[in-house]
Design a protein around this motif. Structure first.
Motif, PDB file in Angstrom:
ATOM      1  N   LEU A 158       0.749  -1.078   0.359  1.00 19.67           N
ATOM      2  CA  LEU A 158       0.092  -0.140   0.386  1.00 19.67           C
ATOM      3  C   LEU A 158       0.828   1.274  -0.149  1.00 19.67           C
ATOM      4  O   LEU A 158       0.924   2.499  -0.902  1.00 19.67           O
ATOM      5  CB  LEU A 158      -0.850  -0.354   1.314  1.00 19.67           C
ATOM      6  CG  LEU A 158      -1.843  -1.442   1.035  1.00 19.67           C
ATOM      7  CD1 LEU A 158      -2.727  -1.161   2.227  1.00 19.67           C
ATOM      8  CD2 LEU A 158      -2.765  -1.096   0.058  1.00 19.67           C
ATOM      9  N   ILE A 159       2.044   1.283   0.879  1.00 19.02           N
ATOM     10  CA  ILE A 159       2.994   2.354   0.805  1.00 19.02           C
ATOM     11  C   ILE A 159       3.427   2.625  -0.177  1.00 19.02           C
ATOM     12  O   ILE A 159       3.824   3.284  -0.566  1.00 19.02           O
ATOM     13  CB  ILE A 159       3.659   2.431   2.379  1.00 19.02           C
ATOM     14  CG1 ILE A 159       2.711   2.461   3.805  1.00 19.02           C
ATOM     15  CG2 ILE A 159       4.970   3.664   2.271  1.00 19.02           C
ATOM     16  CD1 ILE A 159       3.419   2.679   5.239  1.00 19.02           C
ATOM     17  N   ARG A 160       3.924   0.888  -1.411  1.00 21.95           N
ATOM     18  CA  ARG A 160       4.992   1.852  -2.507  1.00 21.95           C
ATOM     19  C   ARG A 160       3.272   2.182  -3.495  1.00 21.95           C
ATOM     20  O   ARG A 160       4.677   2.983  -4.201  1.00 21.95           O
ATOM     21  CB  ARG A 160       4.891   0.473  -3.439  1.00 21.95           C
ATOM     22  CG  ARG A 160       6.334  -0.095  -2.724  1.00 21.95           C
ATOM     23  CD  ARG A 160       6.604  -2.003  -3.017  1.00 21.95           C
ATOM     24  NE  ARG A 160       6.615  -1.435  -4.183  1.00 21.95           N
ATOM     25  CZ  ARG A 160       7.884  -1.055  -4.639  1.00 21.95           C
ATOM     26  NH1 ARG A 160       9.108  -1.696  -3.846  1.00 21.95           N
ATOM     27  NH2 ARG A 160       8.099  -1.413  -6.305  1.00 21.95           N
ATOM     28  N   GLU A 161       2.412   2.519  -3.138  1.00 24.00           N
ATOM     29  CA  GLU A 161       1.049   2.764  -4.128  1.00 24.00           C
ATOM     30  C   GLU A 161       1.182   4.032  -3.848  1.00 24.00           C
ATOM     31  O   GLU A 161       1.450   4.432  -4.508  1.00 24.00           O
ATOM     32  CB  GLU A 161      -0.259   2.004  -4.701  1.00 24.00           C
ATOM     33  CG  GLU A 161       0.065   0.065  -5.022  1.00 24.00           C
ATOM     34  CD  GLU A 161      -0.876  -0.157  -3.793  1.00 24.00           C
ATOM     35  OE1 GLU A 161      -2.132   0.571  -3.803  1.00 24.00           O
ATOM     36  OE2 GLU A 161      -1.482  -1.953  -5.138  1.00 24.00           O
ATOM     37  N   ASP A 162       1.558   4.220  -2.977  1.00 25.62           N
ATOM     38  CA  ASP A 162       0.820   5.742  -2.281  1.00 25.62           C
ATOM     39  C   ASP A 162       2.647   6.507  -3.109  1.00 25.62           C
ATOM     40  O   ASP A 162       1.813   7.822  -3.299  1.00 25.62           O
ATOM     41  CB  ASP A 162       1.137   5.712  -0.911  1.00 25.62           C
ATOM     42  CG  ASP A 162      -0.710   5.583  -0.192  1.00 25.62           C
ATOM     43  OD1 ASP A 162      -1.289   5.214  -1.010  1.00 25.62           O
ATOM     44  OD2 ASP A 162      -0.258   4.919   1.097  1.00 25.62           O
ATOM     45  N   LEU A 163       3.731   5.467  -2.777  1.00 25.76           N
ATOM     46  CA  LEU A 163       4.737   6.588  -3.609  1.00 25.76           C
ATOM     47  C   LEU A 163       4.759   6.613  -5.210  1.00 25.76           C
ATOM     48  O   LEU A 163       5.112   7.487  -5.483  1.00 25.76           O
ATOM     49  CB  LEU A 163       5.820   5.381  -3.190  1.00 25.76           C
ATOM     50  CG  LEU A 163       6.468   5.565  -1.594  1.00 25.76           C
ATOM     51  CD1 LEU A 163       7.180   4.377  -1.657  1.00 25.76           C
ATOM     52  CD2 LEU A 163       7.184   6.988  -1.330  1.00 25.76           C
ATOM     53  N   ALA A 181      -1.441  11.760  -1.408  1.00 23.58           N
ATOM     54  CA  ALA A 181      -0.319  11.021  -1.194  1.00 23.58           C
ATOM     55  C   ALA A 181       0.384  10.876   0.190  1.00 23.58           C
ATOM     56  O   ALA A 181       0.199   9.458   0.756  1.00 23.58           O
ATOM     57  CB  ALA A 181       0.347  11.031  -3.125  1.00 23.58           C
ATOM     58  N   VAL A 182       0.756  11.852   0.518  1.00 19.92           N
ATOM     59  CA  VAL A 182       1.351  11.951   1.346  1.00 19.92           C
ATOM     60  C   VAL A 182       0.272  11.748   2.437  1.00 19.92           C
ATOM     61  O   VAL A 182       1.014  10.912   4.045  1.00 19.92           O
ATOM     62  CB  VAL A 182       2.182  12.657   1.220  1.00 19.92           C
ATOM     63  CG1 VAL A 182       2.606  13.537   3.006  1.00 19.92           C
ATOM     64  CG2 VAL A 182       3.430  13.188   0.281  1.00 19.92           C
ATOM     65  N   SER A 183      -0.860  12.088   2.568  1.00 16.62           N
ATOM     66  CA  SER A 183      -1.456  12.538   3.773  1.00 16.62           C
ATOM     67  C   SER A 183      -1.982  10.445   3.883  1.00 16.62           C
ATOM     68  O   SER A 183      -1.880  10.346   4.574  1.00 16.62           O
ATOM     69  CB  SER A 183      -3.241  13.052   2.855  1.00 16.62           C
ATOM     70  OG  SER A 183      -3.501  12.999   3.915  1.00 16.62           O
ATOM     71  N   HIS A 184      -2.496  10.097   2.415  1.00 18.82           N
ATOM     72  CA  HIS A 184      -2.018   8.507   2.655  1.00 18.82           C
ATOM     73  C   HIS A 184      -1.432   7.456   3.358  1.00 18.82           C
ATOM     74  O   HIS A 184      -0.754   7.227   4.097  1.00 18.82           O
ATOM     75  CB  HIS A 184      -2.309   7.581   1.022  1.00 18.82           C
ATOM     76  CG  HIS A 184      -3.777   8.593   0.607  1.00 18.82           C
ATOM     77  ND1 HIS A 184      -3.807   8.157  -0.391  1.00 18.82           N
ATOM     78  CD2 HIS A 184      -4.643   9.488   1.091  1.00 18.82           C
ATOM     79  CE1 HIS A 184      -5.302   8.460  -1.178  1.00 18.82           C
ATOM     80  NE2 HIS A 184      -5.716   9.075   0.080  1.00 18.82           N
ATOM     81  N   ILE A 185      -0.218   8.255   3.633  1.00 18.50           N
ATOM     82  CA  ILE A 185       0.888   7.692   3.876  1.00 18.50           C
ATOM     83  C   ILE A 185       0.982   7.878   5.325  1.00 18.50           C
ATOM     84  O   ILE A 185       1.433   7.103   6.433  1.00 18.50           O
ATOM     85  CB  ILE A 185       2.488   7.850   2.557  1.00 18.50           C
ATOM     86  CG1 ILE A 185       2.683   8.014   1.941  1.00 18.50           C
ATOM     87  CG2 ILE A 185       3.595   7.590   4.176  1.00 18.50           C
ATOM     88  CD1 ILE A 185       3.606   7.771   0.795  1.00 18.50           C
ATOM     89  N   GLU A 186       0.992   9.013   5.257  1.00 12.79           N
ATOM     90  CA  GLU A 186       0.327   9.397   6.899  1.00 12.79           C
ATOM     91  C   GLU A 186      -0.402   8.378   7.538  1.00 12.79           C
ATOM     92  O   GLU A 186       0.027   7.870   9.055  1.00 12.79           O
ATOM     93  CB  GLU A 186       0.456  10.755   7.111  1.00 12.79           C
ATOM     94  CG  GLU A 186       1.695  12.061   6.984  1.00 12.79           C
ATOM     95  CD  GLU A 186       1.386  13.286   6.865  1.00 12.79           C
ATOM     96  OE1 GLU A 186       2.162  14.277   6.972  1.00 12.79           O
ATOM     97  OE2 GLU A 186       0.057  13.797   6.651  1.00 12.79           O
ATOM     98  N   ALA A 210      11.752  11.177   9.628  1.00 13.92           N
ATOM     99  CA  ALA A 210      12.708  12.464   9.675  1.00 13.92           C
ATOM    100  C   ALA A 210      11.840  12.392   7.703  1.00 13.92           C
ATOM    101  O   ALA A 210      11.901  13.217   7.211  1.00 13.92           O
ATOM    102  CB  ALA A 210      13.719  12.549   9.316  1.00 13.92           C
ATOM    103  N   TRP A 211      11.895  11.185   7.123  1.00 11.02           N
ATOM    104  CA  TRP A 211      11.737  11.515   5.623  1.00 11.02           C
ATOM    105  C   TRP A 211      10.086  11.885   5.506  1.00 11.02           C
ATOM    106  O   TRP A 211      10.117  12.687   4.347  1.00 11.02           O
ATOM    107  CB  TRP A 211      11.636  10.118   4.710  1.00 11.02           C
ATOM    108  CG  TRP A 211      11.835  10.390   3.463  1.00 11.02           C
ATOM    109  CD1 TRP A 211      11.535  10.691   2.265  1.00 11.02           C
ATOM    110  CD2 TRP A 211       9.928   9.868   2.832  1.00 11.02           C
ATOM    111  NE1 TRP A 211      10.922  10.496   1.451  1.00 11.02           N
ATOM    112  CE2 TRP A 211       9.361  10.381   1.864  1.00 11.02           C
ATOM    113  CE3 TRP A 211       8.934   9.646   3.726  1.00 11.02           C
ATOM    114  CZ2 TRP A 211       8.765  10.121   1.292  1.00 11.02           C
ATOM    115  CZ3 TRP A 211       7.962   9.107   2.738  1.00 11.02           C
ATOM    116  CH2 TRP A 211       7.238   9.101   1.507  1.00 11.02           C
ATOM    117  N   LEU A 212       9.164  11.313   5.927  1.00 10.81           N
ATOM    118  CA  LEU A 212       7.549  11.263   6.052  1.00 10.81           C
ATOM    119  C   LEU A 212       7.131  13.104   6.494  1.00 10.81           C
ATOM    120  O   LEU A 212       6.425  13.574   5.963  1.00 10.81           O
ATOM    121  CB  LEU A 212       6.835  11.218   6.619  1.00 10.81           C
ATOM    122  CG  LEU A 212       5.102  11.118   6.646  1.00 10.81           C
ATOM    123  CD1 LEU A 212       5.394  10.560   4.992  1.00 10.81           C
ATOM    124  CD2 LEU A 212       4.467  10.156   7.938  1.00 10.81           C
ATOM    125  N   SER A 213       7.808  13.940   7.201  1.00 11.79           N
ATOM    126  CA  SER A 213       8.278  15.184   7.840  1.00 11.79           C
ATOM    127  C   SER A 213       8.399  16.200   6.750  1.00 11.79           C
ATOM    128  O   SER A 213       8.099  16.787   6.125  1.00 11.79           O
ATOM    129  CB  SER A 213       8.855  15.316   9.287  1.00 11.79           C
ATOM    130  OG  SER A 213       8.459  16.597   9.370  1.00 11.79           O
TER     131      SER A 213
END
Length: 296
Positions: A158-163, A181-186, A210-213
């Protein structure tokens, strides 16, 4: 005289009888004491045979109760959900999980339980909040009980799909799509983060944090990010996710092409010169080959 001898004889009999009673009393007391000691020694192996509950057993029991709680929450059984939450809290307090996770992992599990207790303690029932808290606790307990193959690893796809969605947005400079997309990963990461902390090293978790921030802050500044900056952020996110999920390094994959460069007049002149030089070289080689064959 004879009467005196009788008294002496009676006195000796009484003394002998008294000494015998004392000896039997001491002997009886000693035997009773030894018997009690032997009885105590006979009980101590039984006590030792009652092995304490292992950390693995505690983790499995906690997972079972978390599964039950998740079922009650999805069914909307409020009373049972609250009762099970209290039971989980008591089990956590009375249990030891030494050797299964780090101090950070225990704190993450405790935090998931506290979030669940706060959710069910509300006056009004917020179904979405209940389900999110129950899912977070369920994944955390599962990660503790099954460190080799926890359920949270299923979120990698799922996170790969968001990426991939982030990459699509970066290619088109679509900042709105990037935020989505970032909101979905969060949201996904918030659900599995306690489970990840239980299973992974702190530096791996901190790297993805750190990367997500950073990715979320790229589009919140006054200066809009460039396309290459966004694409680089996606590449960094893929690597951070790969390490955190324990996946092997992927084969180089084709990314979305960047926009063609504008070379200008100087670029076209340089290309024309190169083509002319290549054509002249080919012509000289052709003339040389032809002359060599004409000698025969």
């Amino acid at each position: 005289m004879r009467h005196g001898r009788n008294w002496i004889f009676i006195t000796l009999v009484v003394l002998v009888w008294t000494a015998g009673w004392d000896a039997s009393s001491v002997s009886g007391y000693s035997e009773a004491a030894v018997g009690r000691a032997d009885s105590g020694q006979a009980q101590s192996p039984e006590v030792r045979m009652q092995s304490p509950v292992t950390a693995e057993a505690n983790a499995l029991k906690l997972e079972q109760q978390a599964e039950t709680l998740y079922g009650y929450v999805t069914e909307g059984n409020i009373n049972k959900a609250r009762e099970t939450t209290d039971a989980i809290s008591r089990l956590f307090v009375l249990s030891s999980f030494d050797g299964l996770t780090s101090v950070e992992g225990v704190n993450a599990l405790s935090g998931a339980i506290i979030d669940m207790k706060a959710a069910v303690a509300g006056v009004s029932v917020q179904q979405e909040r209940w389900e999110t808290a129950a899912a977070r606790l369920r994944l955390a307990a599962n990660s503790l009980a099954h460190p080799r193959q926890p359920m949270w690893l299923q979120y990698y796809k799922l996170i790969r799909e968001d990426l991939n969605d982030m990459e699509q947005s970066a290619a088109g400079s679509d900042l709105t799509g990037w935020k989505t997309a970032v909101s979905h990963i969060e949201e996904r990461y918030d659900t599995i983060r306690p489970a990840i902390i239980i299973a992974r090293k702190p530096e791996e978790v901190n790297r993805f944090d750190a990367w997500l921030s950073y990715a979320a802050g790229l589009v919140s500044g006054s200066r809009p990010p460039g396309r290459e900056e966004l694409m680089n952020a996606v590449s960094q996110g893929r690597e951070a996710a790969r390490v955190m999920f324990g996946k092997e390094r992927d084969e180089p994959a084709l990314s979305l092409p960047l926009a063609p460069r504008e070379y200008g007049l100087a670029g076209w002149l340089g290309a024309g010169f190169i083509l002319a030089a290549l054509a002249y070289t080919a012509y000289r080689k052709y003339r040389g080959e032809r002359s060599r064959w004409q000698l025969f």
